[in-house]
Design an enzyme around this catalytic site. Structure first.
Site, PDB file in Angstrom:
ATOM      1  N   GLY A   1       0.828  -1.199   0.000  1.00 54.67           N
ATOM      2  CA  GLY A   1       0.000   0.000   0.000  1.00 54.67           C
ATOM      3  C   GLY A   1       0.862   1.247   0.000  1.00 54.67           C
ATOM      4  O   GLY A   1       2.027   1.219   0.420  1.00 54.67           O
TER       5      GLY A   1
ATOM      6  N   CYS B   1       6.365   0.273   6.854  1.00 51.30           N
ATOM      7  CA  CYS B   1       5.948   1.432   6.069  1.00 51.30           C
ATOM      8  C   CYS B   1       7.074   1.770   5.105  1.00 51.30           C
ATOM      9  O   CYS B   1       8.238   1.803   5.506  1.00 51.30           O
ATOM     10  CB  CYS B   1       5.689   2.608   7.009  1.00 51.30           C
ATOM     11  N   LEU B   2       6.739   2.027   3.847  1.00 53.66           N
ATOM     12  CA  LEU B   2       7.778   2.318   2.852  1.00 53.66           C
ATOM     13  C   LEU B   2       8.526   3.618   3.176  1.00 53.66           C
ATOM     14  O   LEU B   2       9.625   3.824   2.675  1.00 53.66           O
ATOM     15  CB  LEU B   2       7.174   2.379   1.447  1.00 53.66           C
TER      16      LEU B   2
ATOM     17  N   GLN C   1       3.340  10.016   0.585  1.00 50.67           N
ATOM     18  CA  GLN C   1       4.615   9.292   0.560  1.00 50.67           C
ATOM     19  C   GLN C   1       5.398   9.511  -0.736  1.00 50.67           C
ATOM     20  O   GLN C   1       6.577   9.194  -0.809  1.00 50.67           O
ATOM     21  CB  GLN C   1       4.386   7.791   0.747  1.00 50.67           C
TER      22      GLN C   1
ATOM     23  N   HIS D   1      -3.690   1.985   8.041  1.00 50.64           N
ATOM     24  CA  HIS D   1      -2.347   2.564   7.921  1.00 50.64           C
ATOM     25  C   HIS D   1      -2.329   3.654   6.839  1.00 50.64           C
ATOM     26  O   HIS D   1      -1.805   4.749   7.055  1.00 50.64           O
ATOM     27  CB  HIS D   1      -1.352   1.438   7.582  1.00 50.64           C
ATOM     28  N   GLU D   2      -2.932   3.341   5.680  1.00 50.91           N
ATOM     29  CA  GLU D   2      -2.905   4.312   4.569  1.00 50.91           C
ATOM     30  C   GLU D   2      -3.795   5.519   4.852  1.00 50.91           C
ATOM     31  O   GLU D   2      -3.429   6.655   4.531  1.00 50.91           O
ATOM     32  CB  GLU D   2      -3.312   3.642   3.248  1.00 50.91           C
TER      33      GLU D   2
ATOM     34  N   HIS E   1      -2.053   7.940   6.913  1.00 50.89           N
ATOM     35  CA  HIS E   1      -1.124   8.788   6.148  1.00 50.89           C
ATOM     36  C   HIS E   1      -1.830  10.037   5.631  1.00 50.89           C
ATOM     37  O   HIS E   1      -1.239  11.117   5.571  1.00 50.89           O
ATOM     38  CB  HIS E   1      -0.566   8.039   4.928  1.00 50.89           C
TER      39      HIS E   1
END
Ligand code: ZN
Length: 169
Positions: free
Chosen positions: A45, A92-93, A50, A134-135, A138
């Site tokens: 995701g 997380c990226l 990001q 999570h997304e 963000h």
């Protein structure tokens, strides 16, 4: 096109994203690039902040590009219901190499718009529910490190500072 993923503590990650109002070719290009970027990074995701775009757009694909049916585009998403609790590891990226257990609702119902602006509702549980939360976090400028217990957050912040000093962050 593969986009550059920004890392913590890039300020855009802590800002709430702007609601999307134009469902145009530019948005479709952003979505396509976000999927490409997620696959290139072997993630499941990604949220627009990001990649430095402060907009309420997220892309999710638990199959990591293997099953087109799993591709999920959530624009202006909101959690309308949640239940249960699960304490599982996530990453997380924007925090490479950091993985930690975080409490999330076990099941969520969300409401979002698709690429054409059409509203829809859907449910998710387990990993999908975790990923959605999570997304969506963000898009509110909320990062998973701030969902960790104070002790784990401090440990990970120290680890990041060390990597920054070593030039490996
Ligand atoms: Zn993330």
């Amino acid at each position: 096109m593969i986009l550059k993923i920004v890392k913590y503590p890039e300020p855009v990650l802590s800002q709430p994203g702007e609601p999307v109002t134009e469902f145009n070719a530019e948005l479709r290009k952003l979505v396509a690039d976000m999927f490409e970027t997620t696959y290139a990074s072997q993630g499941i995701g990604l949220a627009a902040p990001q990649v430095g775009v402060s907009k309420r757009v997220t892309t999710i694909d638990l199959s990591m590009g293997k099953d087109p049916k799993d591709k999920l585009v959530l624009i202006n998403p909101e959690i309308i219901q949640s239940e249960g609790k699960l304490y599982e590891e996530e990453g997380c990226l924007s925090f490479p190499e950091i993985r930690e257990k975080v409490v999330r609702a076990a099941k969520v119902s969300i409401r979002a718009q698709d690429e054409k602006g059409k509203w829809f509702e859907m449910d998710g549980d387990d990993l999908l529910a975790r990923c959605m939360q999570h997304e969506i976090d963000h898009l509110d400028g909320m990062l998973f490190i701030f969902r960790m217990s104070g002790l784990k957050r401090d440990l990970n912040l120290r680890k990041i500072r060390k990597m920054q000093r070593d030039g490996t962050w």
